[in-house]
Write a protein that holds these residues in place. Sequence first.
Motif, mmCIF file in Angstrom:
data_model
loop_
_atom_site.group_PDB
_atom_site.id
_atom_site.type_symbol
_atom_site.label_atom_id
_atom_site.label_comp_id
_atom_site.label_asym_id
_atom_site.label_seq_id
_atom_site.Cartn_x
_atom_site.Cartn_y
_atom_site.Cartn_z
ATOM 1 N N GLY A 197 30.422 94.327 3.190
ATOM 2 C CA GLY A 197 29.957 92.893 4.032
ATOM 3 C C GLY A 197 29.436 92.139 2.909
ATOM 4 O O GLY A 197 28.941 91.119 3.381
ATOM 5 N N VAL A 198 29.469 92.268 1.603
ATOM 6 C CA VAL A 198 28.978 91.254 0.567
ATOM 7 C C VAL A 198 30.134 90.001 0.414
ATOM 8 O O VAL A 198 29.482 88.914 0.505
ATOM 9 N N LEU A 199 31.230 90.014 0.686
ATOM 10 C CA LEU A 199 32.256 89.006 0.626
ATOM 11 C C LEU A 199 33.071 88.883 1.679
ATOM 12 O O LEU A 199 33.389 89.896 2.508
ATOM 13 N N LEU A 200 33.465 87.697 2.298
ATOM 14 C CA LEU A 200 34.190 87.425 3.198
ATOM 15 C C LEU A 200 35.921 87.565 2.849
ATOM 16 O O LEU A 200 35.904 87.572 1.572
ATOM 17 N N PRO A 201 36.555 87.996 3.564
ATOM 18 C CA PRO A 201 37.867 88.317 3.140
ATOM 19 C C PRO A 201 38.411 86.797 2.627
ATOM 20 O O PRO A 201 39.320 86.843 1.805
ATOM 21 N N SER A 220 29.296 84.461 -9.604
ATOM 22 C CA SER A 220 28.833 83.210 -8.983
ATOM 23 C C SER A 220 28.843 83.212 -7.494
ATOM 24 O O SER A 220 27.586 83.013 -7.159
ATOM 25 N N ILE A 221 29.609 83.782 -7.246
ATOM 26 C CA ILE A 221 29.728 83.700 -5.542
ATOM 27 C C ILE A 221 28.401 84.887 -5.064
ATOM 28 O O ILE A 221 27.615 84.597 -4.303
ATOM 29 N N LEU A 222 28.325 86.175 -5.951
ATOM 30 C CA LEU A 222 27.505 87.024 -5.515
ATOM 31 C C LEU A 222 25.983 86.351 -5.939
ATOM 32 O O LEU A 222 25.116 86.696 -4.938
ATOM 33 N N ALA A 251 23.170 90.960 -1.791
ATOM 34 C CA ALA A 251 24.463 90.851 -2.280
ATOM 35 C C ALA A 251 24.482 91.527 -3.467
ATOM 36 O O ALA A 251 25.514 92.452 -4.079
ATOM 37 N N CYS A 252 23.571 91.128 -4.426
ATOM 38 C CA CYS A 252 23.781 91.510 -5.937
ATOM 39 C C CYS A 252 23.456 93.022 -6.164
ATOM 40 O O CYS A 252 23.962 93.707 -6.690
ATOM 41 N N ARG A 253 22.397 93.566 -5.218
ATOM 42 C CA ARG A 253 22.241 95.018 -5.260
ATOM 43 C C ARG A 253 23.448 95.952 -4.890
ATOM 44 O O ARG A 253 23.789 96.953 -5.386
ATOM 45 N N ILE A 254 24.104 95.421 -3.778
ATOM 46 C CA ILE A 254 24.971 96.216 -3.110
ATOM 47 C C ILE A 254 26.219 95.873 -4.145
ATOM 48 O O ILE A 254 27.106 97.111 -4.429
ATOM 49 N N ALA A 273 19.688 83.140 1.040
ATOM 50 C CA ALA A 273 20.606 82.283 2.138
ATOM 51 C C ALA A 273 22.045 82.648 1.804
ATOM 52 O O ALA A 273 22.480 82.470 0.844
ATOM 53 N N LYS A 274 22.742 83.119 2.883
ATOM 54 C CA LYS A 274 24.223 83.056 2.713
ATOM 55 C C LYS A 274 25.112 81.886 3.029
ATOM 56 O O LYS A 274 24.857 81.150 4.016
ATOM 57 N N LEU A 275 26.100 81.612 1.877
ATOM 58 C CA LEU A 275 26.636 80.464 2.198
ATOM 59 C C LEU A 275 27.815 80.567 2.991
ATOM 60 O O LEU A 275 28.487 79.532 3.446
ATOM 61 N N ASP A 276 28.061 81.541 3.482
ATOM 62 C CA ASP A 276 29.436 81.832 4.323
ATOM 63 C C ASP A 276 29.253 81.892 5.704
ATOM 64 O O ASP A 276 29.770 82.253 6.716
ATOM 65 N N MET A 277 27.539 81.670 6.143
ATOM 66 C CA MET A 277 27.249 81.800 7.620
ATOM 67 C C MET A 277 27.925 80.571 8.522
ATOM 68 O O MET A 277 27.986 79.499 7.696
ATOM 69 N N ARG A 278 28.247 80.704 9.642
ATOM 70 C CA ARG A 278 29.000 79.910 10.369
ATOM 71 C C ARG A 278 28.039 79.434 11.694
ATOM 72 O O ARG A 278 27.319 80.215 12.269
ATOM 73 N N ASP A 279 28.281 78.254 12.074
ATOM 74 C CA ASP A 279 27.509 77.573 13.327
ATOM 75 C C ASP A 279 28.521 77.917 14.240
ATOM 76 O O ASP A 279 29.617 78.632 14.406
#
Length: 748
Positions: A40-44, A65-67, A74-77, A219-225
């Motif tokens: 669950g750290v990266l989106l497909p 960079s994304i992590l 995310a970095c710990r996982i 904060a997660k960059l990939d969260m969607r509204d």
Amino acid sequence: MGSTKFTNPYALEVIRTKEKELVGGISNTEDLLDLLVANGVLLPESRVLVSSIAARDEKNSRMLSILVSRGERACRIFFYPCLKSAEPDLYQSVKTYVSGLNQNIKDTRRQLIGYLLEKDCKGSKIKKKINTDHSNETLNHESKRAEEPVSSEGLEKNSTKLTSKDILKAVSTGDLSLLQALLKETVISDRNSSSDTLLHIAADHGQVAVINFLLRKGAKLDMRDHQGRTALHRAAEAGHMAASMALVRAGADIHAKDQASKTPQHLAAQNGHINTVKSLIAEEAKSCKNQTTFLHMAAMEDDPVLADILLKNGASADAQDSQRKTPLFYAISCGHEKTAAVLLQAGAQVNSAIIEAAFDLNRESVLSLLLRNIKNRMSQNELKTILFKAVKRNLDGVVAALIEIGIDVNVRDELGYTPLLLATELRNVEVFKMLVSKKAHLDKKLPNQTSALHLAIQSGSMQITQILLDKGMDPNITGPKDQTPLHLSALYNQPTLMALLLRKGAQVDAVTDGLTALHLASQCGHTEAVAQLLEGKADVHAWDRQSRTALHCAAAQGEAGVIKLLLYAGADANAAEKEKKTPLHLAATAGHAEATSTLLAGKANGAAKDMDGCSALHYAAGNGHESVAATLLTSGKNKNVDDRNVWRRTPLHLAAEHGQDILVDLLLEKQAKINAMDNNKDTPLHSACRGGHVDTVQRLVNWTQGQRANLHATNNVKKTALQVAESEDSPNHQSIATLLKKKMFIIK
């Protein structure tokens, strides 16, 4: 304070400190990416973005960079369990590094990689109260503002009265000091009723400092509204260039699509935020080499407005994706003419792959669009290649367009075809007619002298043949070996075209390589063509170079229907060619029983002999054609059973010599002389022994119906059949010798 014995630093700081070692040390990048997605750290889609990068170090750097942009968890996982599973040696190296920092860092609130230390108990009562308030009152209204401002000085005293409005105000106004105080215990990934996170709200208001603070807080960059939009979508839609760039440089996916399949670039463009558009284009060019670009997407979706905006603001018209395909390739292959026109207007290059895609689409309007834009961009050879492809596809409009821009209508390809010759051979009538209207030369020939009329006959096109003849082409024009179109119509069994040629003056008995059209039609067994030629008064007595008539050809082929037509037209059933063979000889040699019967019924002489003195029965016997032999014997009332050739060999000699057992039986049943001698005084038994035919020898020595084989007969060199067999040393000859010795009571 809690214990100070365990002092591991944040995982995020470890990535930053050890970035060079990680970038160079990760070799199983794809496996690691799979683990990050599974945990669950990266989106497909982020995984696809990273995987599309070709260079390993660049790929690893982008992943890290994304992590970092995803935050501490995310970095710990990433380290545990992902790195430990994919790169155990590298994981141990990092672990050793971390353990060496214990003596220098004394912050008990820092986090162990993969685990969270027990929180400091100081201030736990206040924190517990704040947590309770926040869990009961989440972020519900982005637009409402607090009536009274809240400062960081009075936060401790009033913490139990905090509401979401205070946090929202701090985010939207960029009050970072207040936000830092308010978010000590708030979960920053909480959403409001519109599925907005604090990062969405900060992006909406262009608060770069707040965006960076929230990203540092995890904060997660990939969260969607609720519309499927990321924070980058929101920043781009509002035209906040600096905020958009902050998100992009933190690892936000610039190609992410919302529920309406819109990227951040789409939203920026449709709202007229040109500076943001330019910045996103620049970032894309910098970080997304050999990947699908915004312009590729616009081409695939047929969005000419967006494509125009992108091109005017710096997008490369010839950018290549991972498959080395340009936006124009996708626009053409999808048939998106409006977007293709925009790209061509901007100077997009047209290569062979794009031309091929246009042909595969097989839409003339798309090909014509390309042609209008490539006149000065392609060489004459390239244009010639396109011309011949268009001829092959029967695209008359494309061919016309090419001729109009100056290509020679009579140009030849590498095989010597002109466009008209190729169109004729392929029966592409529309292109043929257009080429005729463009004054293409009708008299051009292939290097082997084949003309357009020959090709029209060969392809069976009545329409093209009619046009060529009506335009004045000579029906007797010669091709290879003086072959006329009529010869071809005979070869390809085209009686209708044959009739047309004859009406236009074709010479019915013209010769090619010694053969008339009637010879060709007869040897191919084309009954309809033969009938048409006979109606056209073809000469049935004409000879080829071997003095064979059409009847010889038909007999060799075994076409009884053609034989009947020729005999009815007056063909000589006993005509002899150079070797004195009649049509009956040829039919018997080939084993054509029906043809043999037809010829005999047409008064063919069954006793006729060729220059070797062989009758038709000799050839039938030697070749094992039982039905033909039976027919010949019946026709001759068995009188020809012992016919002799110039070497005084009978049909039985030939059957025995070639091991034709069934013919041996048939001839003996018809009273053939079992001990007949040839010029060398060889009997059929001598011939069978010499050939090593065991079964044939058995038949001859076991025959008892009226006559018996003479086992003691000697030939002109005083050898018996046994001695002939013994003179050879093959297993068959040895078996024959043993058989004969037993028959002669030499051995038991």
